[in-house]
Design a protein around this motif. Structure first.
Motif, mmCIF file in Angstrom:
data_model
loop_
_atom_site.group_PDB
_atom_site.id
_atom_site.type_symbol
_atom_site.label_atom_id
_atom_site.label_comp_id
_atom_site.label_asym_id
_atom_site.label_seq_id
_atom_site.Cartn_x
_atom_site.Cartn_y
_atom_site.Cartn_z
ATOM 1 N N LYS A 53 0.814 -1.215 0.000
ATOM 2 C CA LYS A 53 0.000 0.000 0.000
ATOM 3 C C LYS A 53 0.847 1.265 0.000
ATOM 4 N N GLY A 54 2.128 1.144 0.315
ATOM 5 C CA GLY A 54 3.019 2.295 0.289
ATOM 6 C C GLY A 54 3.475 2.619 -1.120
ATOM 7 N N GLU A 55 4.045 3.802 -1.275
ATOM 8 C CA GLU A 55 4.501 4.287 -2.582
ATOM 9 C C GLU A 55 5.944 3.860 -2.846
ATOM 10 N N TYR A 56 6.086 2.687 -3.456
ATOM 11 C CA TYR A 56 7.406 2.132 -3.775
ATOM 12 C C TYR A 56 7.435 1.743 -5.246
ATOM 13 N N VAL A 57 8.479 2.159 -5.945
ATOM 14 C CA VAL A 57 8.596 1.892 -7.382
ATOM 15 C C VAL A 57 8.911 0.421 -7.646
ATOM 16 N N ALA A 58 9.867 -0.131 -6.894
ATOM 17 C CA ALA A 58 10.328 -1.492 -7.161
ATOM 18 C C ALA A 58 10.900 -2.097 -5.881
ATOM 19 N N TRP A 59 11.349 -3.348 -5.989
ATOM 20 C CA TRP A 59 11.859 -4.076 -4.826
ATOM 21 C C TRP A 59 13.014 -3.339 -4.158
ATOM 22 N N ASP A 60 13.930 -2.782 -4.932
ATOM 23 C CA ASP A 60 15.074 -2.086 -4.347
ATOM 24 C C ASP A 60 14.622 -0.882 -3.525
ATOM 25 N N ASP A 61 13.717 -0.109 -4.069
ATOM 26 C CA ASP A 61 13.144 1.056 -3.390
ATOM 27 C C ASP A 61 12.469 0.627 -2.086
ATOM 28 N N PHE A 62 11.667 -0.431 -2.160
ATOM 29 C CA PHE A 62 10.946 -0.953 -1.006
ATOM 30 C C PHE A 62 11.907 -1.435 0.075
ATOM 31 N N SER A 63 12.911 -2.216 -0.310
ATOM 32 C CA SER A 63 13.835 -2.772 0.682
ATOM 33 C C SER A 63 14.697 -1.691 1.332
ATOM 34 N N ARG A 65 13.669 1.727 1.682
ATOM 35 C CA ARG A 65 12.917 2.797 2.351
ATOM 36 C C ARG A 65 11.762 2.348 3.242
ATOM 37 N N ALA A 66 11.236 1.171 3.023
ATOM 38 C CA ALA A 66 10.074 0.735 3.798
ATOM 39 C C ALA A 66 10.473 0.422 5.233
ATOM 40 N N SER A 67 9.518 0.602 6.137
ATOM 41 C CA SER A 67 9.768 0.251 7.537
ATOM 42 C C SER A 67 9.779 -1.271 7.684
ATOM 43 N N ALA A 68 10.341 -1.728 8.776
ATOM 44 C CA ALA A 68 10.351 -3.166 9.055
ATOM 45 C C ALA A 68 8.924 -3.701 9.110
ATOM 46 N N GLU A 69 7.990 -2.928 9.658
ATOM 47 C CA GLU A 69 6.582 -3.348 9.710
ATOM 48 C C GLU A 69 5.990 -3.502 8.309
ATOM 49 N N GLU A 70 6.286 -2.550 7.419
ATOM 50 C CA GLU A 70 5.767 -2.629 6.054
ATOM 51 C C GLU A 70 6.319 -3.856 5.332
#
Length: 126
Positions: A53-63, A65-70
């Motif tokens: 549900k967060g605004e992430y372009v791809a796996w690298d971006d997600f890994s 910038r995302a929080s541990a909970e996300e």
């Protein structure tokens, strides 16, 4: 069209519109971290997309910038969907395309769950 996985997030992408309810989807699962829905052009008998549900372009971006909970919530959602669809046995494929060389077409992180038949080799020999 392929995606440059290093580009800024585009809130006008189709998955962002689905998350906002602007475009309907055939929902399989939803929780606070993820939404799963049937692909509109399935490549296997079962073909479901799972998106955070967060605004992430791809796996690298997600890994990065995302929080541990996300991250935990998204990974758990993917596993939950696979179990609920009965894919764990006999098996399934989980695929995340990243960037132009990976064939990513939508600039929002998503994973494909494929199942329902033997899927064969993932990549043919070079």
């Amino acid at each position: 069209m392929t995606v440059d996985a290093t580009q800024p997030y585009d809130p006008g992408n189709i998955f962002a519109k689905i998350l906002r309810g602007e475009i309907p989807c055939s929902k399989v699962y939803e929780d606070e971290w993820a939404l799963a829905f049937h692909d509109i052009a399935p490549q296997a008998p079962v073909h479901v997309l799972v998106i955070p549900k967060g605004e992430y372009v791809a796996w690298d971006d997600f890994s990065a910038r995302a929080s541990a909970e996300e991250i935990a919530g998204f990974v758990r959602a993917v596993g939950h969907v696979a179990r609920e669809l009965g894919l764990v046995e006999p098996g399934y494929r989980l695929l995340a395309n990243v960037g132009a060389h990976g064939g990513q077409e939508v600039p929002h992180l998503h994973v494909h769950l494929f199942g329902g038949r033997p899927l064969g080799r993932m990549i043919s020999a070079i």
